[in-house]
Design a protein around this motif. Structure first.
Motif, mmCIF file in Angstrom:
data_model
loop_
_atom_site.group_PDB
_atom_site.id
_atom_site.type_symbol
_atom_site.label_atom_id
_atom_site.label_comp_id
_atom_site.label_asym_id
_atom_site.label_seq_id
_atom_site.Cartn_x
_atom_site.Cartn_y
_atom_site.Cartn_z
ATOM 1 N N ALA B 117 0.824 -1.213 0.000
ATOM 2 C CA ALA B 117 0.000 0.000 0.000
ATOM 3 C C ALA B 117 0.853 1.256 0.000
ATOM 4 C CB ALA B 117 -0.932 -0.008 1.206
ATOM 5 N N CYS B 118 2.014 1.182 0.637
ATOM 6 C CA CYS B 118 2.804 2.390 0.799
ATOM 7 C C CYS B 118 3.829 2.582 -0.307
ATOM 8 C CB CYS B 118 3.507 2.368 2.145
ATOM 9 S SG CYS B 118 2.360 2.238 3.517
ATOM 10 N N CYS B 119 4.370 1.486 -0.790
ATOM 11 C CA CYS B 119 5.458 1.621 -1.747
ATOM 12 C C CYS B 119 5.074 1.083 -3.120
ATOM 13 C CB CYS B 119 6.687 0.876 -1.261
ATOM 14 S SG CYS B 119 7.270 1.399 0.346
ATOM 15 N N GLY B 120 3.858 0.605 -3.221
ATOM 16 C CA GLY B 120 3.457 -0.059 -4.459
ATOM 17 C C GLY B 120 3.361 0.875 -5.650
ATOM 18 N N GLY B 121 2.666 1.975 -5.495
ATOM 19 C CA GLY B 121 2.398 2.885 -6.611
ATOM 20 C C GLY B 121 3.651 3.571 -7.147
ATOM 21 N N ALA B 122 3.457 4.364 -8.157
ATOM 22 C CA ALA B 122 4.571 5.102 -8.735
ATOM 23 C C ALA B 122 5.114 6.087 -7.699
ATOM 24 C CB ALA B 122 4.118 5.851 -9.987
ATOM 25 N N GLU B 123 4.198 6.804 -7.094
ATOM 26 C CA GLU B 123 4.558 7.744 -6.033
ATOM 27 C C GLU B 123 4.388 7.075 -4.678
ATOM 28 O OE1 GLU B 123 4.668 11.593 -5.748
ATOM 29 O OE2 GLU B 123 5.752 11.247 -7.627
ATOM 30 N N ILE B 130 2.880 1.251 9.574
ATOM 31 C CA ILE B 130 2.257 -0.065 9.559
ATOM 32 C C ILE B 130 0.842 -0.006 10.115
ATOM 33 C CG2 ILE B 130 3.069 -0.843 11.840
ATOM 34 C CD1 ILE B 130 3.662 -3.547 10.321
ATOM 35 N N LEU B 131 0.634 0.892 11.058
ATOM 36 C CA LEU B 131 -0.702 0.961 11.647
ATOM 37 C C LEU B 131 -1.701 1.549 10.676
ATOM 38 C CD1 LEU B 131 -0.038 1.784 15.360
ATOM 39 C CD2 LEU B 131 -0.681 -0.372 14.292
ATOM 40 N N GLU B 137 -6.791 -2.340 6.356
ATOM 41 C CA GLU B 137 -7.124 -3.766 6.388
ATOM 42 C C GLU B 137 -8.177 -4.018 7.462
ATOM 43 O OE1 GLU B 137 -6.056 -6.540 4.564
ATOM 44 O OE2 GLU B 137 -5.431 -4.960 3.194
ATOM 45 N N GLY B 138 -8.336 -5.272 7.818
ATOM 46 C CA GLY B 138 -9.339 -5.642 8.831
ATOM 47 C C GLY B 138 -9.107 -4.933 10.158
ATOM 48 N N PRO B 139 -10.054 -5.083 11.073
ATOM 49 C CA PRO B 139 -9.969 -4.445 12.379
ATOM 50 C C PRO B 139 -9.007 -5.200 13.263
ATOM 51 C CG PRO B 139 -11.875 -5.875 12.297
ATOM 52 C CD PRO B 139 -11.192 -5.986 10.966
#
Lengths: 148, 148
Positions: B117-123, B130-131, B137-139
């Motif tokens: 989620a954090c490093c996947g995209g181009a930017e 992590i939180l 994500e789930g609870p």
DNA sequence: ATTGACTTTAGACTTAACTCTAAGGTTTAT
DNA sequence: ATAAACCTTAGAGTTAAGTCTAAAGTCAAT
């Protein structure tokens, strides 16, 4: 967006840990209440609750508090290098977790083998230990290095 | 049927633990070499090697040495009652292990979420912990007792 | 305005699981 | 026959992760 604020006793009860443990986590940099009351009471937010939840499940799967602190400290900041670093670190942890899941499954099989192989039939086996049950299953896994 | 006998240093190397650790396990009733040499040297058999292997993987998945000692001490003897007892004890452990496997999977997902989620995209995301990845994500799972 | 149930800190204590030290006996290689 | 590399024991020391104690401040209810 209701602003939950819990005092230490409330959070302790919710998370099923002692107040001492929460203070201990704070002293070691894992958990810091987002603010303090005028009297100095710790006040925990929703995010703090999530943090505790994360700490506890990470602990259950065998991470040490130091490792957990490292994970919690990770932040992808704007600069692209941090992103690389985080990815490397995290991917290594994923490998660890996967290894541990395999260990788990192996242990689970051993336990089930003990329960079934020894007590399953009409007549219980004369003698049956977990290691004998294990023997009939796959082989043990010891590190197979070049050591002869 | 080759009778393997290892001295403590050899077993230690094979299992990747220290000799002290092996003696420590012995002192605590987890591992006893099947015999001693004339000079009093510990001599370990193939079965002893398996035992160490079991101890180590059980440890990796979070069992304490005491729990492991209990597991190793389990024996289904001829009498049918022991069979019942063993089954009950072991089945409880299986439940524990299953719970821990779920924890593992949850942690694994969190880690992957952070990485993707954090490093996947181009930017890369401007700020990403992590939180925060966890939140999307789930609870979190905290014990949900009747405590209000 | 005081009792009881909270909270604070600092610091001592505990437990599990090693890990190290010392002082010595044994085996193997030269 | 002696050095190097093993092994033995007993007991002290270490680290992680709490857990407990004491002395004191705070808050809510009577």
């Amino acid at each position: 967006m209701n602003q939950v604020t819990l005092k230490i006793g409330e959070l302790a009860k919710l998370a099923q840990v002692s107040q001492d443990t929460l203070r201990f986590y704070e002293k070691h940099g894992l958990l810091k209440p987002h603010l303090r009351s005028d009297a100095g009471y710790r006040l925990y937010s929703e995010a703090d609750v999530q943090r505790v939840s994360f700490i506890l499940s990470a602990k259950r799967v065998g991470f040490t508090l130091n490792e957990i602190a490292e994970l919690l400290a990770l932040e992808v900041t704007k600069d692209e290098k941090s992103c690389e670093d985080v990815k490397r670190f995290v991917d290594a942890k994923v490998v660890t977790v996967e290894q541990r899941i395999r260990d788990m499954r192996r242990i689970k099989k051993s336990l089930q083998a003990l329960s079934e192989a020894c007590c399953g039939g009409a007549e219980p086996a004369t003698q049956c230990t977990i290691l004998e049950a294990l023997n009939t299953e796959g082989p043990g896994v010891l590190p197979h290095s070049g050591a002869r």
